[in-house]
Design a protein around this motif. Structure first.
Motif, PDB file in Angstrom:
ATOM      1  N   ALA A  64      30.795  37.300  38.011  1.00 54.90           N
ATOM      2  CA  ALA A  64      31.372  35.971  38.220  1.00 54.90           C
ATOM      3  C   ALA A  64      30.320  34.867  38.128  1.00 54.90           C
ATOM      4  O   ALA A  64      30.675  33.689  38.059  1.00 54.90           O
ATOM      5  CB  ALA A  64      32.063  35.911  39.585  1.00 54.90           C
TER       6      ALA A  64
ATOM      7  N   GLN B 199      32.881  32.309  40.930  1.00 56.33           N
ATOM      8  CA  GLN B 199      33.090  31.989  39.518  1.00 56.33           C
ATOM      9  C   GLN B 199      33.287  30.494  39.277  1.00 56.33           C
ATOM     10  O   GLN B 199      32.964  29.984  38.204  1.00 56.33           O
ATOM     11  CB  GLN B 199      34.296  32.762  38.976  1.00 56.33           C
ATOM     12  CG  GLN B 199      34.433  32.650  37.464  1.00 56.33           C
ATOM     13  CD  GLN B 199      35.349  33.700  36.884  1.00 56.33           C
ATOM     14  OE1 GLN B 199      35.894  34.528  37.602  1.00 56.33           O
ATOM     15  NE2 GLN B 199      35.515  33.684  35.572  1.00 56.33           N
TER      16      GLN B 199
ATOM     17  N   HIS C 287      39.039  36.623  47.837  1.00 54.01           N
ATOM     18  CA  HIS C 287      38.799  35.990  46.534  1.00 54.01           C
ATOM     19  C   HIS C 287      37.364  35.477  46.418  1.00 54.01           C
ATOM     20  O   HIS C 287      37.112  34.458  45.780  1.00 54.01           O
ATOM     21  CB  HIS C 287      39.780  34.831  46.294  1.00 54.01           C
ATOM     22  CG  HIS C 287      41.207  35.155  46.598  1.00 54.01           C
ATOM     23  ND1 HIS C 287      41.903  36.140  45.931  1.00 54.01           N
ATOM     24  CD2 HIS C 287      42.070  34.636  47.518  1.00 54.01           C
ATOM     25  CE1 HIS C 287      43.140  36.211  46.409  1.00 54.01           C
ATOM     26  NE2 HIS C 287      43.267  35.325  47.373  1.00 54.01           N
TER      27      HIS C 287
ATOM     28  N   LYS D 232      39.319  28.780  47.088  1.00 57.75           N
ATOM     29  CA  LYS D 232      39.018  28.457  45.687  1.00 57.75           C
ATOM     30  C   LYS D 232      39.137  26.973  45.392  1.00 57.75           C
ATOM     31  O   LYS D 232      38.375  26.436  44.591  1.00 57.75           O
ATOM     32  CB  LYS D 232      39.951  29.269  44.780  1.00 57.75           C
ATOM     33  CG  LYS D 232      39.699  30.765  44.843  1.00 57.75           C
ATOM     34  CD  LYS D 232      40.631  31.529  43.926  1.00 57.75           C
ATOM     35  CE  LYS D 232      42.025  31.620  44.498  1.00 57.75           C
ATOM     36  NZ  LYS D 232      42.915  32.477  43.679  1.00 57.75           N
TER      37      LYS D 232
ATOM     38  N   ASP E  58      36.209  34.982  42.924  1.00 61.17           N
ATOM     39  CA  ASP E  58      36.821  33.797  42.308  1.00 61.17           C
ATOM     40  C   ASP E  58      36.104  32.524  42.739  1.00 61.17           C
ATOM     41  O   ASP E  58      35.932  31.589  41.956  1.00 61.17           O
ATOM     42  CB  ASP E  58      38.300  33.704  42.685  1.00 61.17           C
ATOM     43  CG  ASP E  58      39.133  34.830  42.089  1.00 61.17           C
ATOM     44  OD1 ASP E  58      38.708  35.376  41.055  1.00 61.17           O
ATOM     45  OD2 ASP E  58      40.183  35.164  42.655  1.00 61.17           O
TER      46      ASP E  58
END
Length: 363
Positions: A213, A184, A178, A146, A181
């Motif tokens: 997302a 996103q 993730h 991320k 994420d």
């Protein structure tokens, strides 16, 4: 450099190949791997101490098959048998042998010799390379995941980037933790984000999570057969994703039909080297950039395995500054007129002209 207590006389060398079935086949572009075919080398010295080495065959990455690795191992055995190893420098005999390439087989012998040297000298292997101990290991940067996605998204947003970010590469994207994420981070910045997958791990929950997302397009490479078409259509319908937001690519052809793909040698990382560079333009560097898992910016996607040219890291330098790096511009100028003279382009079979002609003219 590590000093050996005594010389090592190579008394015998045993060579084995082993084919290990995988519980589940691994699907890659153009090939389905259902087993691991490895070469094992056991080197024994005058004191009956021995070291083991191992290497995997990877014909689509290194060009080496297990049969060829075994033949190369026999060749190396004949060179090394009864040789006296007095220092680590003597391991250069592998690198300097008349046997061309065959890096996998050579690495198996090198590992076996290092293992033997460590055992003969009664030290752990790491002490052969360094006797010092580190009280701590500095963390250079947070890699991948991320944090990297957020940094890239922020940099692209700051220059009002209106192109496409594509999550793809050497691995299967949906195995990434993730993943939603990560998507996103770009979705929040209104950046067009796409994803390439083999579809094995796709379930309605994951699909819905990715599109919620901010994912705008998913490309599914199908390897198992035409029956997958309806399966994935039903899967996307169940996930409330319209036909315009996904693409199904057929990849189930057999070897005679080139698996439905246009093969390249990935800038020389697969197969034989070119005798001379292809004399045709390549536009990859004019319209795209390839950011590796750790933030390194490579020349292009064809160099993802060898990583021959790294022009910077987005965690340390702005992507836009890397994009206009003088060395990278020099590559573009040469490639736009068909001069594939710089490494790794001089050993690359990629067409490079499918997209990017307009971008090339702008440069």
């Amino acid at each position: 450099m590590f000093k050996m207590k005594s010389d090592i006389l190579i008394k015998s060398i045993d060579i084995y190949t082993l084919k290990i079935p995988l519980k589940k086949p691994i699907k890659m572009a153009g090939i389905i791997v259902d087993s691991a075919e490895n070469l094992f080398v056991k080197i024994t010295n005058q004191n009956d101490n021995y070291g083991w080495g191992e290497a995997s065959s990877a014909p689509t990455m290194t060009g080496e098959f297990s049969q060829g690795m075994f033949a190369a191992a026999i060749f190396l055995k004949n060179i090394l048998i009864n040789k006296n190893i007095t220092s680590l420098n003597d391991l250069d005999i592998l690198k300097n042998s008349p046997l061309y390439e065959n890096k996998g087989a050579k690495s198996a012998f090198e590992i076996a010799l290092l293992d033997l040297i460590a055992k003969e000298n009664e030290v752990p292997l790491y002490k052969i390379f360094s006797d010092s101990k580190r009280p701590s290991i500095p963390i250079i940067k947070m890699v991948a995941g991320k944090n990297l996605a957020e940094e890239i998204a922020n940099q692209l947003s700051s220059i009002n980037f209106d192109g496409i970010v594509n999550i793809s590469g050497t691995g299967e994207a949906t195995l990434t933790k993730h993943l939603s994420d990560i998507v996103q981070k770009f979705g929040d910045k209104k950046i067009h984000i796409e994803l390439v997958t083999n579809g094995d791990k796709l379930k309605p929950k994951l699909i819905e999570s990715l599109y919620n997302a901010g994912l705008q397009q998913m490309v599914v490479s199908m390897y198992d057969g035409p029956e997958q078409i309806q399966y994935f259509k039903d899967l996307f319908k169940e996930s409330n994703v319209g036909d315009n937001y996904y693409t199904l690519r057929d990849r189930w052809y057999d070897e005679e039909e080139d698996y439905g793909l246009l093969y390249t040698n990935r800038a020389g990382s697969m197969g034989d080297k070119l005798l001379s560079p292809h004399e045709r333009p390549c536009y990859y560097t004019h319209y795209s950039t390839y950011i590796d898992w750790n933030g390194d910016v490579l020349l292009c996607c064809q160099d993802m395995y060898n990583r021959t040219k790294i022009f910077g890291n987005v965690l340390e330098k702005k992507l836009v500054d890397i994009w206009i790096d003088k060395k990278l511009i020099d590559y573009r100028k040469k490639l736009s007129v068909g001069k594939r003279v710089l490494s790794p382009c001089d050993n690359c079979t990629a067409n490079g002209m499918v997209f990017g002609d307009k971008h090339s003219k702008l440069w």
